[in-house]
Design an enzyme around this catalytic site. Structure first.
Site, PDB file in Angstrom:
ATOM      1  N   ASN A 133      40.672  61.352  73.294  1.00 28.14           N
ATOM      2  CA  ASN A 133      40.899  59.909  73.300  1.00 28.14           C
ATOM      3  C   ASN A 133      39.550  59.294  72.967  1.00 28.14           C
ATOM      4  O   ASN A 133      38.714  59.087  73.848  1.00 28.14           O
ATOM      5  CB  ASN A 133      41.400  59.418  74.656  1.00 28.14           C
ATOM      6  CG  ASN A 133      41.715  57.933  74.650  1.00 28.14           C
ATOM      7  OD1 ASN A 133      41.228  57.207  73.796  1.00 28.14           O
ATOM      8  ND2 ASN A 133      42.512  57.495  75.601  1.00 28.14           N
ATOM      9  N   ARG A 151      39.716  48.795  84.825  1.00 31.65           N
ATOM     10  CA  ARG A 151      39.715  48.047  83.569  1.00 31.65           C
ATOM     11  C   ARG A 151      41.140  47.672  83.163  1.00 31.65           C
ATOM     12  O   ARG A 151      41.973  48.533  82.917  1.00 31.65           O
ATOM     13  CB  ARG A 151      39.074  48.903  82.477  1.00 31.65           C
ATOM     14  CG  ARG A 151      39.049  48.228  81.141  1.00 31.65           C
ATOM     15  CD  ARG A 151      38.456  49.156  80.088  1.00 31.65           C
ATOM     16  NE  ARG A 151      38.485  48.517  78.798  1.00 31.65           N
ATOM     17  CZ  ARG A 151      38.647  49.170  77.655  1.00 31.65           C
ATOM     18  NH1 ARG A 151      38.768  50.473  77.663  1.00 31.65           N
ATOM     19  NH2 ARG A 151      38.669  48.519  76.528  1.00 31.65           N
ATOM     20  N   TYR A 169      46.124  49.409  80.532  1.00 34.28           N
ATOM     21  CA  TYR A 169      45.832  50.833  80.724  1.00 34.28           C
ATOM     22  C   TYR A 169      46.497  51.448  81.947  1.00 34.28           C
ATOM     23  O   TYR A 169      46.412  52.649  82.161  1.00 34.28           O
ATOM     24  CB  TYR A 169      44.316  51.043  80.793  1.00 34.28           C
ATOM     25  CG  TYR A 169      43.619  50.560  79.551  1.00 34.28           C
ATOM     26  CD1 TYR A 169      43.709  51.270  78.358  1.00 34.28           C
ATOM     27  CD2 TYR A 169      42.891  49.374  79.555  1.00 34.28           C
ATOM     28  CE1 TYR A 169      43.098  50.817  77.205  1.00 34.28           C
ATOM     29  CE2 TYR A 169      42.260  48.925  78.408  1.00 34.28           C
ATOM     30  CZ  TYR A 169      42.370  49.650  77.237  1.00 34.28           C
ATOM     31  OH  TYR A 169      41.761  49.198  76.104  1.00 34.28           O
ATOM     32  N   GLU A 200      44.897  63.261  68.786  1.00 34.71           N
ATOM     33  CA  GLU A 200      44.298  62.015  69.271  1.00 34.71           C
ATOM     34  C   GLU A 200      45.287  61.313  70.190  1.00 34.71           C
ATOM     35  O   GLU A 200      46.481  61.237  69.875  1.00 34.71           O
ATOM     36  CB  GLU A 200      43.946  61.125  68.077  1.00 34.71           C
ATOM     37  CG  GLU A 200      43.299  59.809  68.472  1.00 34.71           C
ATOM     38  CD  GLU A 200      42.755  59.064  67.258  1.00 34.71           C
ATOM     39  OE1 GLU A 200      42.021  59.670  66.455  1.00 34.71           O
ATOM     40  OE2 GLU A 200      43.087  57.880  67.110  1.00 34.71           O
ATOM     41  N   ALA A 220      37.435  53.252  71.851  1.00 34.14           N
ATOM     42  CA  ALA A 220      36.949  52.319  70.826  1.00 34.14           C
ATOM     43  C   ALA A 220      36.310  53.026  69.638  1.00 34.14           C
ATOM     44  O   ALA A 220      36.327  52.509  68.521  1.00 34.14           O
ATOM     45  CB  ALA A 220      35.969  51.330  71.439  1.00 34.14           C
ATOM     46  N   HIS A 268      45.956  57.747  72.629  1.00 33.98           N
ATOM     47  CA  HIS A 268      45.609  56.392  73.080  1.00 33.98           C
ATOM     48  C   HIS A 268      46.605  56.012  74.157  1.00 33.98           C
ATOM     49  O   HIS A 268      47.821  56.123  73.952  1.00 33.98           O
ATOM     50  CB  HIS A 268      45.656  55.390  71.925  1.00 33.98           C
ATOM     51  CG  HIS A 268      44.610  55.662  70.898  1.00 33.98           C
ATOM     52  ND1 HIS A 268      43.297  55.323  71.079  1.00 33.98           N
ATOM     53  CD2 HIS A 268      44.687  56.297  69.707  1.00 33.98           C
ATOM     54  CE1 HIS A 268      42.603  55.718  70.028  1.00 33.98           C
ATOM     55  NE2 HIS A 268      43.426  56.320  69.180  1.00 33.98           N
ATOM     56  N   HIS A 303      37.990  53.567  66.149  1.00 36.54           N
ATOM     57  CA  HIS A 303      37.997  52.496  65.139  1.00 36.54           C
ATOM     58  C   HIS A 303      36.669  52.370  64.409  1.00 36.54           C
ATOM     59  O   HIS A 303      36.580  51.624  63.430  1.00 36.54           O
ATOM     60  CB  HIS A 303      38.329  51.158  65.800  1.00 36.54           C
ATOM     61  CG  HIS A 303      39.465  51.243  66.764  1.00 36.54           C
ATOM     62  ND1 HIS A 303      40.762  51.538  66.365  1.00 36.54           N
ATOM     63  CD2 HIS A 303      39.507  51.122  68.104  1.00 36.54           C
ATOM     64  CE1 HIS A 303      41.541  51.575  67.439  1.00 36.54           C
ATOM     65  NE2 HIS A 303      40.802  51.328  68.498  1.00 36.54           N
ATOM     66  N   ARG A 315      48.184  45.831  69.537  1.00 38.28           N
ATOM     67  CA  ARG A 315      47.036  45.112  70.086  1.00 38.28           C
ATOM     68  C   ARG A 315      46.319  44.359  68.971  1.00 38.28           C
ATOM     69  O   ARG A 315      46.879  44.096  67.912  1.00 38.28           O
ATOM     70  CB  ARG A 315      46.123  46.108  70.799  1.00 38.28           C
ATOM     71  CG  ARG A 315      46.861  46.728  72.002  1.00 38.28           C
ATOM     72  CD  ARG A 315      45.993  47.590  72.839  1.00 38.28           C
ATOM     73  NE  ARG A 315      44.894  46.807  73.408  1.00 38.28           N
ATOM     74  CZ  ARG A 315      43.823  47.362  73.942  1.00 38.28           C
ATOM     75  NH1 ARG A 315      43.697  48.677  73.989  1.00 38.28           N
ATOM     76  NH2 ARG A 315      42.862  46.606  74.440  1.00 38.28           N
ATOM     77  N   PRO A 354      34.539  56.257  75.484  1.00 37.23           N
ATOM     78  CA  PRO A 354      33.913  55.198  76.267  1.00 37.23           C
ATOM     79  C   PRO A 354      34.910  54.353  77.067  1.00 37.23           C
ATOM     80  O   PRO A 354      36.019  54.087  76.624  1.00 37.23           O
ATOM     81  CB  PRO A 354      33.204  54.337  75.217  1.00 37.23           C
ATOM     82  CG  PRO A 354      33.886  54.638  73.935  1.00 37.23           C
ATOM     83  CD  PRO A 354      34.355  56.053  74.042  1.00 37.23           C
ATOM     84  N   ASN A 355      34.459  53.996  78.243  1.00 36.56           N
ATOM     85  CA  ASN A 355      35.167  53.122  79.183  1.00 36.56           C
ATOM     86  C   ASN A 355      36.367  53.770  79.864  1.00 36.56           C
ATOM     87  O   ASN A 355      36.968  53.163  80.743  1.00 36.56           O
ATOM     88  CB  ASN A 355      35.581  51.795  78.533  1.00 36.56           C
ATOM     89  CG  ASN A 355      34.383  50.992  78.111  1.00 36.56           C
ATOM     90  OD1 ASN A 355      33.467  50.781  78.890  1.00 36.56           O
ATOM     91  ND2 ASN A 355      34.368  50.562  76.860  1.00 36.56           N
ATOM     92  N   SER A 363      47.163  53.025  75.369  1.00 40.03           N
ATOM     93  CA  SER A 363      47.892  51.827  74.939  1.00 40.03           C
ATOM     94  C   SER A 363      48.423  52.036  73.519  1.00 40.03           C
ATOM     95  O   SER A 363      48.000  52.949  72.812  1.00 40.03           O
ATOM     96  CB  SER A 363      46.970  50.598  74.969  1.00 40.03           C
ATOM     97  OG  SER A 363      45.965  50.712  73.971  1.00 40.03           O
TER      98      SER A 363
END
Length: 162
Positions: A73, A17, A22, A97, A76, A99, A79, A106, A9-10, A101
């Site tokens: 990836n 964003r 990012y 996996e 969110a 990410h 988590h 974070r 998502p996103n 960032s």
């Protein structure tokens, strides 16, 4: 060897964003760069992006028998999604996996990845280059699997000829 890159998502909002976290690259540009890198290391790659957990689960399940490995990836969902974790575990394909960032630098709620525990490895904090690192690692894993299969086939053939 064929790999699917699954984006959560996103990630369709990359370039818009929060570029401080990012980066400025759009997802399309990232995919073009992944494609070039995959070709250089001898991998075929397809792409999928969804903002919907169930669609991601479906795509992971569909990967079985179509792909040799997965780069994901989960964004969110890494988590929060036991369903994505269970799908990765069920298909039993080598999965890396990614990410963009550094999730450990974070907010605290991003420090724990539910999905990471069923992945062969995790790459975080290298920006879009993380996908290239993931492909390198996945390529190595797939080559090792292929070598083991060939060795077993040769041993079985040798035993059959004895």
């Amino acid at each position: 060897m064929k790999v699917i890159v699954i984006q959560g998502p996103n990630l369709n909002m990359l370039g818009i964003r929060d570029p401080r976290i990012y980066g400025p690259a759009k997802l399309e540009t990232i995919h073009q760069n992944i494609q070039k890198h995959a070709e250089q290391i001898g991998l075929e790659v397809d792409f999928f992006q969804s903002n919907f957990e169930g669609e991601i689960v479906d795509k992971i399940q569909e990967a079985l028998g179509q792909y040799d490995g997965i780069v994901i990836n989960p964004a969110a969902y890494s988590h929060t999604s036991i369903a994505i974790r269970d799908a990765i575990s069920a298909v039993n394909l080598p999965t890396i996996e990614v990410h963009i960032s550094n999730i450990h630098a974070r907010e605290e709620f991003r420090h724990k990845s539910i999905t990471a525990g069923v992945c062969a490895g995790v790459v975080a904090g290298f920006g879009p280059m993380g996908y290239h690192l993931a492909l390198q690692g996945l390529s190595q894993i797939l080559n090792e699997i292929q070598a083991i299969k060939q060795a077993r086939e040769q041993q079985a053939q040798a035993n059959a000829n004895s």
